[in-house]
Motif scaffolding. Sequence first.
Motif, short mmCIF file in Angstrom:
data_model
loop_
_atom_site.label_atom_id
_atom_site.label_comp_id
_atom_site.label_asym_id
_atom_site.label_seq_id
_atom_site.Cartn_x
_atom_site.Cartn_y
_atom_site.Cartn_z
N MET A 38 0.81 -1.22 0.00
CA MET A 38 0.00 0.00 0.00
C MET A 38 0.85 1.28 0.00
N TYR A 87 2.91 1.73 -3.40
CA TYR A 87 2.13 2.24 -4.53
C TYR A 87 1.79 3.72 -4.35
N GLY A 88 1.42 4.09 -3.13
CA GLY A 88 1.07 5.48 -2.88
C GLY A 88 2.21 6.43 -3.17
N GLY A 107 -2.27 -2.17 -4.60
CA GLY A 107 -2.30 -0.96 -5.43
C GLY A 107 -3.66 -0.64 -5.99
N ILE A 134 -5.59 1.69 -3.38
CA ILE A 134 -4.92 2.96 -3.13
C ILE A 134 -4.91 3.83 -4.39
N SER A 177 -2.41 6.34 0.97
CA SER A 177 -1.88 5.01 1.27
C SER A 177 -1.50 4.88 2.74
N ASN A 220 -4.74 4.38 4.70
CA ASN A 220 -5.26 3.03 4.48
C ASN A 220 -4.38 1.98 5.13
N TYR A 221 -3.08 2.22 5.14
CA TYR A 221 -2.14 1.28 5.76
C TYR A 221 -2.47 1.09 7.24
#
Length: 558
Positions: free
Chosen positions: A74, A77-78, A126, A129, A408, A411-412
């Motif tokens: 996550m 990708y962010g 990914g 995110i 990200s 969300n992580y």
Amino acid sequence: MTTTNDTEATTTSDPATKRSILLLFAGLMVTMLLSALDQTIFSTALPTIVGELDGVNHMLWVTTAYILASTIMMPVYGKLGDLIGRKGLFIGAIAIFMLGSVIGGLAPDMTWLIIGRAVQGLGGGGLMILSQAIIADVVPARERGRYMGAMGGVFALASVAGPLLGGWFTESIGWRWAFWMNLPLGALAIFAAVMLLKLPKNNKTKPTIDVAGMILLAITSTAIVLVTTWGGTQYDWDSLIIIGLIALAIVAGISFVMVERAAAEPIMPLHMFKERNFILTTASGLITGIAMFGALAYMPTYLQMVTGVNATLAGLLMIPMMGGLLLSSITAGQLVSRTGRYKWLPLTGSIIVAIGLALLSTMTPALPIWVLCSYLAIMGIGLGMSMQILVLIVQNTFPNSQVGTATSSNNYFRQIGASIGTAVVGSLFIARLTELLGTRLPAAAAGVTGDTNSLTPAAVRDLPDAVREIIVGAYNDALAPVFLYMVPLVLISAVLLAFVKEVPLATTIDRGEATETLNVRGEDDGTGDGDADAEAEAHELVTVSDQTGGTSIIRSQP
């Protein structure tokens, strides 16, 4: 104060632009559905899968491999999306996810199945995110609420549809279709990205990648997920393996912070934690993850054991919760877009979640099912008012050049909260259940029930009434109080959200020092266009800082 940042006053009022965004959004919804479904679709299929592949002892890894890989990826990708652009990464993530689906669909044994799930997780981290970040690329924060609300609805749909699809595939055309169905959906998502997402080429020099930070964050995440997955189930909490993993998480976490302080392009910049709204909403998101997944993980088991319904019906009985989440998430998004006010929604949502948990703590075996479903619906309404609005607040706190990293990171921590919530609730539930069964079941019942660790809903339904009532009562009394334990935690979340600064939602997209400019219709972005350059020079971009917070509103003045 003037600035030379590459900032766009993006608007979605033009009908052609609206159509383009809606088509792109449909593709993003398919992508998010892929990721969300894959977290739930194997819950009902797993017993059959491990039986066919002779791998019951490795069953836990089918789920853990996906969660672990997606959690690690996550933040990667962010950050990379902010540095090198999101379109290529987005397509690559979908392709990796599809590759994992092929590996899983062809898996001849448990080893290859777990490898397939891990590869799926590498891409799946990914999908979610980058979908959320791409919406921030094309829609200003003020108008973004309705889209974020619909994205929240995807999770509600997947939570119900996943187990039902998994069960249907298993009983009809075969569990491998849980993998194969991802291929046409993935192809559709890639087509939408290629045709509808037009991102000019990134002309900046090669960015600096925080490799050390990525490795340390991966180690920390792995240790945390394994502790929460194994602790109290596969290994005792005081075992050397669990203690060692906890120590590893602490050491790697401290090292990660030290590396991030010196990194040129940190994967999780520490300056984000200086923003009040980011800290408060991220902490609240972590708590929301604990409450939501702590409740979701064991309610289906409770419904089967206590009410006597089968697995499919237990999944259907979760629909009120997901229906409430879907309805409130979409409604909350619409309200934010229309009014521009958002602080009250997650704050009220947290209080409603606390009420829902308190009601669930009063469950008894005699409680009518419709009343229990209404309690679940109340909790779902609260969750829908909170989840995606918290992401919107985070995105509104930073310029577009940092929106992927911020999204990200938020969300992580929510994913970590979900892992912790599932583990904590599971440990408390199992420990109390073992104690209650040990004290309530008479010694003479041992010959009837067999090993209490191997009790199944079907086996409990066939027991004599007197023994069955004892077991049902133990399950109820073991789980219900755990919901009450989470109420103070959710109320703490409400208190935190009371201190959020309601910064006006931006009506334009502040790209800061973005590495790319976005044109959803695929028109020329003006690079090398003399008329466009002349028009840009005729305007001065003025940054107006709102006194209530750190977000800047960009306006173009002649």
